[in-house]
Scaffold this motif. Structure first.
Motif, PDB file in Angstrom:
ATOM      1  N   GLN A   7       0.836  -1.206   0.000  1.00 46.96           N
ATOM      2  CA  GLN A   7       0.000   0.000   0.000  1.00 46.96           C
ATOM      3  C   GLN A   7       0.875   1.262   0.000  1.00 46.96           C
ATOM      4  OE1 GLN A   7      -2.603  -0.394   3.376  1.00 46.96           O
ATOM      5  NE2 GLN A   7      -4.140  -1.527   2.191  1.00 46.96           N
ATOM      6  N   ARG A   8       1.934   1.251   0.782  1.00 50.07           N
ATOM      7  CA  ARG A   8       2.835   2.413   0.822  1.00 50.07           C
ATOM      8  C   ARG A   8       3.524   2.620  -0.534  1.00 50.07           C
ATOM      9  NH1 ARG A   8       5.660   1.566   6.691  1.00 50.07           N
ATOM     10  NH2 ARG A   8       3.873   2.206   7.919  1.00 50.07           N
ATOM     11  N   ILE A  10       2.413   1.682  -3.478  1.00 49.03           N
ATOM     12  CA  ILE A  10       1.409   2.186  -4.429  1.00 49.03           C
ATOM     13  C   ILE A  10       1.125   3.660  -4.172  1.00 49.03           C
ATOM     14  CG2 ILE A  10      -1.038   2.004  -5.073  1.00 49.03           C
ATOM     15  CD1 ILE A  10      -0.761  -1.035  -4.696  1.00 49.03           C
ATOM     16  N   LEU A  11       1.037   4.054  -2.911  1.00 50.72           N
ATOM     17  CA  LEU A  11       0.809   5.462  -2.564  1.00 50.72           C
ATOM     18  C   LEU A  11       1.964   6.351  -3.044  1.00 50.72           C
ATOM     19  CD1 LEU A  11      -1.108   7.408  -1.078  1.00 50.72           C
ATOM     20  CD2 LEU A  11       0.279   7.030   0.967  1.00 50.72           C
ATOM     21  N   LEU A  13       4.089   5.682  -5.491  1.00 51.55           N
ATOM     22  CA  LEU A  13       4.067   5.696  -6.958  1.00 51.55           C
ATOM     23  C   LEU A  13       2.963   6.624  -7.489  1.00 51.55           C
ATOM     24  CD1 LEU A  13       4.766   1.955  -7.812  1.00 51.55           C
ATOM     25  CD2 LEU A  13       6.321   3.894  -8.001  1.00 51.55           C
ATOM     26  N   LEU A  14       1.803   6.587  -6.855  1.00 50.25           N
ATOM     27  CA  LEU A  14       0.726   7.496  -7.263  1.00 50.25           C
ATOM     28  C   LEU A  14       1.105   8.954  -7.016  1.00 50.25           C
ATOM     29  CD1 LEU A  14      -2.511   5.609  -6.125  1.00 50.25           C
ATOM     30  CD2 LEU A  14      -1.704   6.024  -8.454  1.00 50.25           C
ATOM     31  N   LEU A  15       1.773   9.212  -5.906  1.00 51.36           N
ATOM     32  CA  LEU A  15       2.223  10.576  -5.591  1.00 51.36           C
ATOM     33  C   LEU A  15       3.244  11.049  -6.621  1.00 51.36           C
ATOM     34  CD1 LEU A  15       1.992  12.877  -3.525  1.00 51.36           C
ATOM     35  CD2 LEU A  15       3.953  11.877  -2.355  1.00 51.36           C
ATOM     36  N   ALA A  17       3.577   9.945  -9.697  1.00 48.99           N
ATOM     37  CA  ALA A  17       2.876  10.133 -10.973  1.00 48.99           C
ATOM     38  C   ALA A  17       2.111  11.447 -10.981  1.00 48.99           C
ATOM     39  CB  ALA A  17       1.936   8.965 -11.229  1.00 48.99           C
ATOM     40  N   GLY A  18       1.486  11.790  -9.874  1.00 46.64           N
ATOM     41  CA  GLY A  18       0.756  13.074  -9.782  1.00 46.64           C
ATOM     42  C   GLY A  18       1.685  14.265  -9.907  1.00 46.64           C
TER      43      GLY A  18
END
Length: 164
Positions: A7-8, A10-11, A13-15, A17-18
């Motif tokens: 989960q960390r 993925i979080l 990686l999403l951050l 990417a944003g």
């Protein structure tokens, strides 16, 4: 890898990417507002990109201003002493626009070598010269000093006083 670490990851990686998308959008928006300066000599020599928005400037060639009598279309030539280009503009010119003065125009250079201006800026006093224009003139003519309006007026006054 346990579920919490997944989960960390993925979080993070999403951050990332944003942030990457935000930086890309910011750079794209800045690209629209960056206008490089090209001198008339560079435009006449074909060094300036055709069809891209840019700034061009120089001295308005005396006697080159042609106004359309039925519209706001104006055509004039600008020079830096080494090159000369024609500028077409449709709109109201600044009050300080006069022949022989320095101007900076924003627009695009066409395939025919004519600069289509969307905005024309004129100098604000007789001693001011746009830095890009002064640099282009200095590079084209090292050591050249442009006579000021006051100097021209003084020489005309002296010639009138001398009767010549």
């Amino acid at each position: 890898m346990n579920a919490v670490r997944k989960q960390r990851l993925i979080l993070v990686l999403l951050l990332l990417a944003g942030v990457g998308v935000a930086v890309a959008l910011m750079l794209f928006a800045l690209r629209e507002n960056i206008n490089h300066y090209f001198s008339p000599a560079q435009m006449a020599a074909g060094e300036a990109p055709v069809g891209q928005r840019m700034r061009g400037g120089g001295l308005v060639v005396p006697g080159s201003v042609e106004r359309d009598t039925e519209s706001l279309k104006v055509s004039f030539r600008i020079t830096d002493g080494a090159g000369e280009i024609t500028v077409h503009y449709e709109g109201i010119l600044p009050d300080l626009f006069v022949e022989g003065s320095g101007v900076v125009a924003l627009g695009t250079l066409g395939d025919d070598g004519v600069f289509a201006a969307t905005e024309v800026l004129a100098k604000h006093d007789e001693n001011y010269m746009p830095p890009e224009v002064q640099k282009a003139i200095d590079e084209a003519h090292p050591g050249y000093t442009r006579p000021t309006v006051q100097t021209t007026a003084q020489s005309e006054l002296r010639s009138l006083q001398d009767g010549s």
